[in-house]
Design an enzyme around this catalytic site. Structure first.
Site, short mmCIF file in Angstrom:
data_model
loop_
_atom_site.label_atom_id
_atom_site.label_comp_id
_atom_site.label_asym_id
_atom_site.label_seq_id
_atom_site.Cartn_x
_atom_site.Cartn_y
_atom_site.Cartn_z
N HIS A 439 0.85 -1.19 0.00
CA HIS A 439 0.00 0.00 0.00
C HIS A 439 0.89 1.23 0.00
CE1 HIS A 439 0.96 -0.37 4.29
NE2 HIS A 439 0.78 0.93 4.34
N SER A 441 1.64 5.37 1.10
CA SER A 441 1.40 6.49 2.03
C SER A 441 2.61 7.41 1.95
CB SER A 441 1.16 5.97 3.45
OG SER A 441 2.29 5.24 3.93
N HIS A 581 9.81 -6.30 32.94
CA HIS A 581 9.31 -5.34 31.94
C HIS A 581 10.50 -4.71 31.21
CE1 HIS A 581 9.97 -2.93 35.60
NE2 HIS A 581 10.23 -1.92 34.77
N SER A 583 12.61 -1.68 28.86
CA SER A 583 12.90 -0.29 28.56
C SER A 583 14.42 -0.18 28.40
CB SER A 583 12.39 0.64 29.68
OG SER A 583 12.52 1.99 29.29
#
Length: 898
Positions: A439, A441, A581, A583
């Site tokens: 596509h 853009s 987690h 980061s």
């Protein structure tokens, strides 16, 4: 017309124009002409005139309106009442979008009773949205000039040939696939422009255009041209470049008046000997002599069944058509496309633009480097059946091995990186990034930190860095229920950088590690991370009290010491800990106790670039100033390249800037610029710093100070712009007050003006020029009075006409600024400046006529030709009266009589 002229001023009781718009002057109304396309509310003014001065408006013969006007549809219904109308211009392109590109007008059709305009000879509908030619046009019996360029026409009516008086027709930049056979009935046609369409075949009837002098078929899909073109005995210029021609008829060499034949960028492997010997043939970009198909730019496969079309464009914005057969497209800027067969099931019009990156919507991540302009491809979101290949050129970045180049695209409100392959040309800094998409853009090329990624299944896996294989992330079994994607990036930091920024020889740090995932849920089990110990530190000499594990947020603004929150394990070379987690993670070794603030300072300094500002003046024209923000290591090469044409002070002292940071340049102490420039904000020029793009602007400056007695010693100062979302704390403190935004100041000196021969004002709008006689006895003469008559009709097209006459963009910009409050003076300055420079050129009159035609002003071109023809007749009569007529010369000699 006096009452109409008074009404055109539209003055209210306070003496000001309505809606804050400038009052209309004689440039809008001259005799029986209305030039209203220069005003944003031109249609409203026309409707008011039509209502209040109907009797005078219907006598108008020349009318110009902007099709970008919101009241155009309402206005169209009134136009058929102008029975005396000879010239009508309803062009778009008078408005620009937020990216600075011209917008097409809203015109899609014309009322049926337009065919009642029996006197209309000139009709310009360029830059609109016409998909079919309005049928009423075929009922205009006097039409001689028709322009429908930059529309969306797919075909022309079968009875198009009924426009028997047509002499000029331009349909460039449409989507025409074929031509009607009746086109051969346009026996009076002299100029035919069908460039940049989708034509694959030409009807044999084109060879019946016996009066045609210029035929432009460039930028189409022609595989061949008919032999009947050899019948165009009047043809002077034939443009066939950027097609798919595999052969051309040798009979073209027999055209007696042909002076230019452009065959560049086709698929010709052989050219007839008769054509090769012609001195005016251009054949570059053809695979001449090749026996095998080539896929290089400008060449094509030999087999028509497997042929990939090549379309060329010489502008920064435009369109092309993709069919189910597929095609290869090469843009002038070097961007290439490959649409495989079947990528588009139906014919699809692709629009492209090259845009200047704006940090408001081009969001760079930390440590990213922008390497290209923004490419926009429309229609957005259209799904192709097969992947389309895109090649985007860029300059090789000066970044270390921990960076990689990717193509980034905007999709569904966010930017994402595409799988990219990079190819660098030998012995060149030019590189090409290749990607495949389904596509269209927006697309741009960036350099980012090398990214390693994997899918984490429930069984667990291992991910390590390709930049530093010693950095590993271990996912144990049961770490997640559903598979999730994890990405890893590493930024190495040398010990020298740490010591220079912290001014502490005892500070050391491991590479920066950034981890991210596509899930917002923490892992079910701790993930083990292995980082190498900082340089010079081993398990043998390790002092655990000096080792700190720092966790940073995604923006690197907050760094927390989590050493006491995790279980640290050590080997001889590595530190291992567990997290749930992701980061930023950073391992530091220092005697400092509060390490978070130091880490933040170091992190931000790693994002800054050291730059210098330069301000140079052109040697031949000191009022032309070049401003540029240059990375420190590029200053000497840039100055060496510019030293032959420019002079100026030494570069500024070194300052530091972020990638994508805004800054301004302000001219001070008696020097000013055009405040109406689109890049001028509160009197200052706006810049965006990108380390690998040219942060340069060249502008004209002036001074309100009288320079006849002395030079003006001014300056240009550079200031920081909007404060980025995340900057170092010390930099933020420096930006709290206007004075603290200052970066550098460089001197600018405008020399004393010398008295000129034309200083005295005259009644001619403040201009004074010596007597002019342009041309010669062969081409005809134009006098000063003739040029004044022409100037009254130019209107808002003066810039386009000036460029087509050969004036530079800088000259046009300067003329516009020096006369910015008076359109008449702008026109006269442009026209007479050109006339003075070319007064001794015998071909200048022909060039003026050509420039008018190229600017879409066939009406003025006709006027100039009429003046010349009248002069020829009077000159011939005078020769006959004195008995000096010579048959060989009377047809060519001419003089324009006042």
């Amino acid at each position: 017309m006096q009452k109409m002229a008074e009404l055109l001023g539209l003055r209210d009781e306070c003496g000001e124009g309505t809606s804050g718009a400038p009052a209309l002057t004689g440039s809008a109304l001259a005799d029986n002409r209305l030039n209203l396309d220069v005003y944003p509310d031109g249609c409203r003014r026309f409707l008011q005139l039509f209502k209040e001065q109907w009797g005078e408006v219907v006598q108008v013969e020349f009318l110009r309106l902007s099709s970008n006007d919101c009241l155009l549809d309402t206005t169209l219904g009134s136009l058929p009442h102008l029975k005396h109308l000879k010239s009508l211009v309803l062009k778009g392109g008078h408005a620009r979008d937020e990216f600075g590109s011209y917008q097409h007008g809203s015109l899609t059709s014309l009322p049926p009773d337009f065919g009642n305009l029996r006197c209309l000879t000139h009709l310009d509908l360029s830059f609109n949205r016409l998909s079919t030619l309005p049928s009423c046009i075929l009922h205009l019996p006097s039409l001689r000039v028709l322009l429908v360029s930059h529309n969306s026409l797919v075909t022309l009516p079968e009875d198009f040939g009924c426009l028997s008086k047509l002499t000029f027709f331009s349909a460039m930049k449409n989507q025409l696939k074929d031509l009607p056979q009746s086109i051969g009935e346009l026996s009076m046609l002299q100029d035919l422009d069908l460039s940049e369409n989708a034509l694959e075949l030409l009807p044999e009837e084109v060879g019946s255009l016996h009066n045609c002098t210029e035929l432009d078929l460039s930028g189409n899909r022609l595989l061949s041209i008919p032999d009947s073109l050899a019948n165009l005995k009047s043809l002077r210029r034939l443009h066939l470049h950027s097609n798919l021609l595999v052969t051309v008829p040798a009979s073209l060499a027999s055209l007696p008046n042909l002076s230019r034949l452009d065959l560049q960028n086709n698929c010709l492997r052989a050219i007839p000997a008769e054509i090769q010997t012609l001195p005016f043939v251009h054949v570059r970009g053809n695979p001449l002599g090749e026996t095998e198909p080539s896929l290089q730019a400008g060449n094509c496969k030999a087999s028509a069944a497997s042929l990939y079309n090549v379309i060329y464009s010489c502008i920064s914005s435009g369109s092309f058509t993709v069919t189910s057969e597929g095609c290869r497209v090469v843009l002038a800027c070097g961007i290439r496309f490959c649409f495989p067969p079947g990528a588009a099931s139906d014919p699809l019009q692709i629009y492209f633009r090259s845009l200047t990156p704006d940090p408001l919507w081009v969001k760079l991540r930390h440590h990213d480097v922008l390497l290209s302009r923004v490419l926009e491809l429309q229609p957005h979101g259209v799904q192709f059946q097969q992947e389309v290949q895109i090649w985007m050129p860029y300059i090789s970045p000066q970044t270390p091995h921990q960076h990689e180049v990717v193509v980034r695209t905007f999709s569904r409100q966010s930017w994402s990186d595409l799988r990219t392959r990079v190819k660098q040309k030998r012995k060149s800094k030019r590189c090409v990034a290749h990607c495949c998409v389904l596509h269209f853009s927006w697309f741009l090329v960036v350099s980012r930190l090398v990214q390693n990624e994997c899918k984490v299944p429930a069984e667990g896996t291992l991910l390590f860095s390709s930049v530093d294989p010693n950095i590993k992330v271990i996912f144990p079994p049961g770490v997640t229920k559903e598979p999730r994607s994890v990405k890893l990036q590493v930024l190495p930091v040398s010990a020298e950088e740490i010591q220079e920024i912290t001014a502490n020889a005892g500070c050391r740090a491991s590479p920066l590690l950034y981890l991210s995932q596509d899930s917002t849920v923490d892992f079910l089990k701790p993930v083990r991370i292995q980082l190498p110990l900082p340089p010079g530190v081993t398990g043998l000499n390790l002092d655990r009290s000096r080792l700190h594990i720092l966790h940073g947020d995604r923006e690197g603004q907050t760094w927390n010491d989590i050493t006491s929150e995790v279980v640290l394990e050590f080997t001889h070379l590595y530190a291992v800990f567990e997290v749930t987690h992701f980061s930023w993670y950073w391992l530091w070794y220092t005697t400092k106790t509060y390490i978070g603030g130091i880490a933040k300072k170091v992190y931000e300094r790693l994002r800054l670039y050291q730059v210098n500002f330069i301000a140079l003046q052109r040697k031949k024209d000191p009022e032309q100033v070049l401003l540029q923000c240059v990375p420190k290591h590029k200053v000497d090469p840039v100055l060496k390249k510019l030293q032959d044409r420019y002079r100026g002070p030494e570069p500024s002292d070194m300052v530091e800037m972020f990638e994508g940071e805004q800054f301004f340049a302000a001219f001070e102490r008696g020097i000013s610029i055009d405040m109406d420039r689109p890049d001028c904000v509160d009197g200052r020029l706006s810049f965006i710093f990108y380390s690998h793009l040219k942060n340069m602007k060249e502008i004209y400056v002036t001074s309100p100070v009288d320079r006849k007695g002395q030079a003006v010693k001014g300056q240009v100062s550079f200031y920081r712009g909007a404060v980025p979302d995340s900057i170092p704390e010390d930099a933020s403190r420096r930006r709290k007050a206007p004075d603290s935004l200052w970066l550098a100041t460089l001197p600018i000196k405008l020399p004393q003006l010398k008295p000129r021969w034309d200083e005295k004002p005259s009644p001619l709008y403040g201009f004074s020029f010596p007597p002019l006689n342009l041309g010669n006895a062969e081409t005809g003469y134009l006098t000063q009075a003739n040029l004044l008559s022409i100037a009254r009709r130019v209107g808002a097209d003066w810039q386009s006409i000036g460029l087509n006459l050969g004036l530079t963009y800088q000259q046009i910009e300067r003329i516009g600024y020096n006369n910015r409050e008076d359109l008449n003076k702008q026109i006269l300055d442009m026209l007479f400046s050109w006339a003075q420079q070319n007064s001794e050129d015998p071909g200048c009159v022909s060039r003026l006529i050509t420039a008018m035609k190229e600017s879409g002003r066939q009406d003025i071109a006709d006027e100039v030709e009429a003046i010349i023809e009248l002069g020829r007749q009077k000159y011939s009569e005078s020769i006959r009266r004195v008995g000096l007529e010579q048959e060989s010369s009377t047809e060519d000699s001419a003089i324009a009589m006042m």
